[in-house]
Each structure stands twice: as C-alpha cells, then as structure tokens.
Write an enzyme that holds these catalytic residues in place. Structure first.
Site, PDB file in Angstrom:
ATOM      1  N   TYR A 142       0.846  -1.198   0.000  1.00 35.71           N
ATOM      2  CA  TYR A 142       0.000   0.000   0.000  1.00 35.71           C
ATOM      3  C   TYR A 142       0.874   1.237   0.000  1.00 35.71           C
ATOM      4  CZ  TYR A 142      -3.439   3.443   1.600  1.00 35.71           C
ATOM      5  OH  TYR A 142      -4.252   4.554   1.711  1.00 35.71           O
ATOM      6  N   ASP A 237       9.293   2.822   0.035  1.00 34.41           N
ATOM      7  CA  ASP A 237       8.229   3.427   0.829  1.00 34.41           C
ATOM      8  C   ASP A 237       8.464   2.995   2.277  1.00 34.41           C
ATOM      9  OD1 ASP A 237       5.946   4.143   2.173  1.00 34.41           O
ATOM     10  OD2 ASP A 237       4.569   3.511   0.593  1.00 34.41           O
ATOM     11  N   LYS A 265       4.305   9.294   9.407  1.00 32.89           N
ATOM     12  CA  LYS A 265       4.002   9.890  10.705  1.00 32.89           C
ATOM     13  C   LYS A 265       5.109   9.781  11.743  1.00 32.89           C
ATOM     14  CE  LYS A 265       0.544   7.099  10.430  1.00 32.89           C
ATOM     15  NZ  LYS A 265       0.581   6.800   8.984  1.00 32.89           N
TER      16      LYS A 265
END
Length: 432
Positions: A142, A237, A265
């Site tokens: 994802y 990623d 985050k």
C-alpha cells in the site's frame, strides 16, 4: 449501551462509515470501534474507562510509546509561539539537516503532510527525472490513496491499469503495473516488456499492509540490480519501516540503498506529516528550483517538526532502543509461534524486529496471494477475544502489530497469556 456505541451512533450520521479512515472501522470483525480518550506509554484508554495494551501505536509512529514527556513538553513550548505560520521556520531547516546528516542515502528532503502525499510526490519527481511514465508496484503493498497507486492488489503480474476504487479513472492507473512481492522474475518480465518506459519501482521493503511479509534473501538486492540495469529509480516506501527497523530504516537494516525514500508519521512523532528525499540531482528538480511542481501550504508545520525532531533525536541518542525492540519482538512473536505450535493451531507468524502478524492460514505467507489464504472470520474471533482481554490490535487480518519502547515484560506476559487462553479455548471447539 456503552459510550463508544453511543458515539458511533452519532458518528455514522455525519461521517461516512462513522470513521475518518477505513482502518479504524470494526465492521469486518462485527464490533463497534472503541473511541479512545487518552494514552500513556504502551496503554490506551477508551471513553468507557477500559484500559488496553496497545499494539497499533497510532499505526507505527509511537515507537517511544504514547505521550512521551520530552515530546509533549517540546510541543507545548512550541505551541506558545503559535500553531502555524505558512512561512519558512528554523525548525524545518533543523529537521532537514538532521535527516540528511544522519541518513546516508538522503542528500535533500522535502516535507509534506502525509505518507500518501510523499509517495505521490516521489513518483512525480521520478517521472520528471527519467522522462518516463510507467511505475511498477507490488500486489499487497500500500502506498497511500493517490489515484496512480490504487491499482487492484489482486491483479496478475501482467495486468495493469485496473483501478481498485470507484472514482479513479482508468487513465490515472494505466501506467501503473503490478508485480509479485518477493518474485524478481515478475519484475524482470515487466521491465523487459516495457523497455525504456519504466520510471521507478516502488516497494515497501517490508510488506506491512498485507500483514507483515518480510523480503526473502536477495529480493531487495535484486531489485536494486534490476533498477540499475534498466535506468530505473528504486523508491523505498518507508512510511512503516523508516526509523523503526533501524535508525536508517529498512535501507540500513538490509544494506540496500534506494534512490528515493518516503516517510510518514514517525517523523512527526504521530502528528500529521510526511516527507520524501533522496539524491540531490533528483530532488533539485522540484519547484521552485526545478520543473517538477509540488507544494503544501502547511508542509513543515512547526508543531509537527518540533514533535518529530524531538523523537528522532531521542532515537539517535538512545540507539539501544533498536536492540531492545528486536529482543522484545523476538520474545513476543516467537512466544506466539511456540503457543500455536504447541496446540497445533493452523496459523503462521511473520515478524521482523518490532513488526509482526499472526495469519490464520497454514500456508507460508510470502506475498499477497498467500496472505489472502487467511481465514478472516477466524481472525475476527481472535480479535474480539483479545480485545476482551485488554489487548488492542488492528481490526484487520492484513495489518501489522507494532511494538514500542514502552512495552515491558508485563505487557508481553499478559499478551502471551491471552493468546494461549484463546488458542486453548477455540482449539477445543475445532474453530481453529
């Protein structure tokens, strides 16, 4: 009716599905979301006063635990100066300098507001740098909800351009091709059939959105070699793995250097933030100095930068945290594996460092297809039982567990006791 149930009744009237992100939904496991009131260390507390050992960690960034005093105090002090200026600040310069000085493969970095935005921007600059349009991603990985990345995770290696969401025109994804995670031949096939057209290969170096699926030996190294041989950029990623597997993320952990990397985050200590960075020659193509446009009014927000830089400095100063997380991860996930083996439960456990997953399948999980063999109804029973024992997991078979530095021996013992209690109870009824 509990306070969480009453809040959910209100929420569904005004918020689609009653949640502001699908990962918070409990529909798949037949429960109502728990509405969280506060958190401290490794524990969270819902509005009904229930306490849970938390293995979501705000989906990864709370690596030091919730409400860390040093971060809380730094943020409170920064708030006294104002929440947002929409102008350049000293703290964003300090953040960029700190990351570039400590992460060898990042020479320049640009702050954004989310992991989705970081990936979208990294892909754009990769296309601008190479002059090519096609992207290779992997089924089950994802990369946020930008249009180009919402390609059907179940598509075969030679299929491309199938949107995985309504509202995404096929034209937005026709240059996105899907390969098989941990299968270098699938990547090689796509590169050979699209010679001179592929701008980048993007990968979660450790799959963490189909449950935790580590790379097999040689997979990441093979991607690096294939990209080098075809003039293709390699994008890691690291929204999940960055500053978690090691201070230098998966790139350091596996010793494989990407051309571009994306963060989420964790560089904001849980506050909304993201970033992408890499080689200077690539990053200097970004506006205002280059021809690749990307902007963000609130990027480099001083409060998020303060929180994130405080956390990153703590991680740098206390490198032993990573050794401790490895040890605790081994104790927890090996402990779960031993319990499952003892009672011959048809489950598999995958883990790497502080990341782990229990799959309700007898297959070894090495890619998205094998992950999908999991019995999601069995997971739902497991989730509900663990929640009743005060263990807070992600409400999906295909999400990771996250350990933090705040998880102690008692947390691990209670968790393993709950797992064994569940396995004994449900193995006896043949529901496992």
């Amino acid at each position: 009716m509990t306070k969480s149930e009453r809040l959910f009744e209100r929420a569904v009237k005004r918020i689609p599905g009653g949640v502001n992100s699908p990962v918070r939904a409990y529909g798949a496991i037949g429960e109502t979301p728990r509405f969280i009131d506060r958190a401290e260390g490794s524990h969270i507390y819902d509005v009904d006063g229930h306490e849970y050992i938390d293995y979501i960690d705000s989906w990864g960034p709370m690596i030091l635990g919730h409400n860390r005093p040093e971060i809380r105090e730094a943020v409170a002090k920064a708030c006294e100066k104002g929440l947002s200026f929409g102008c350049a600040t000293q703290i964003e310069v300090e953040m960029a300098e700190f990351i570039c000085e400590n992460i060898p493969h990042i020479e320049m970095i640009r702050m954004v507001n989310s992991g989705t935005e970081a990936v979208m921007s990294a892909i754009r600059v990769a296309r601008g740098f190479t002059g090519r349009t096609k992207i290779i991603k992997f089924a089950g990985c994802y990369h946020g909800h930008s249009d180009a990345m919402l390609v059907s995770a179940g598509s075969g290696v030679m299929n491309s351009g199938v949107p995985d969401s309504a509202g995404v025109p096929k034209g937005c994804t026709e240059d996105t091709m899907t390969a098989i995670y941990n299968d270098l031949s699938s990547v090689e096939t796509l590169l050979e059939s699209n010679q001179g057209q592929v701008a980048a290969v993007i990968v979660e170096p450790v799959g963490a959105n189909m449950g935790v699926v580590p790379p097999i030996p040689g997979f990441l190294e093979g991607l690096r070699k294939l990209c080098d041989g075809n003039g293709v950029l390699l994008i890691f990623d690291e929204v999940i793995t960055g500053f978690r597997l090691a201070f230098g993320g998966a790139a350091e952990y596996f010793g494989v250097c990407p051309d571009l990397v994306t963060y989420g985050k964790i560089i904001g200590a849980g506050m909304p933030v993201g970033a992408y960075g890499g080689r200077k020659e690539i990053m200097e193509l970004i506006a205002p100095v280059g021809k690749v446009y990307q902007a963000g009014t609130l990027s480099g927000n001083p409060i998020a930068m303060t929180a994130g830089l405080t956390q990153l400095k703590l991680l740098k100063e206390h490198h032993e945290i990573y050794t401790q997380l490895e040890e605790r991860g081994r104790k927890l996930y090996e402990g779960i594996q031993e319990i499952l083996k003892k009672y011959q439960a048809p489950c598999k456990v995958n883990w790497l460092g502080s990341l782990g997953s229990v799959f309700f399948t007898q297959e070894d999980v090495v890619n998205y297809e094998s992950a999908k063999s999991s019995d999601t109804s069995a997971f739902a029973e497991y989730f509900k039982y663990m929640l009743s024992r005060g263990i807070h997991l992600a409400p999906s078979q295909f999400e990771a567990m996250f350990l933090s530095a705040a998880h102690g021996e008692e947390d691990l013992r209670r968790t393993l006791d709950a797992v064994e209690s569940y396995v004994v109870r449900f193995a006896q009824t043949k529901r496992l």
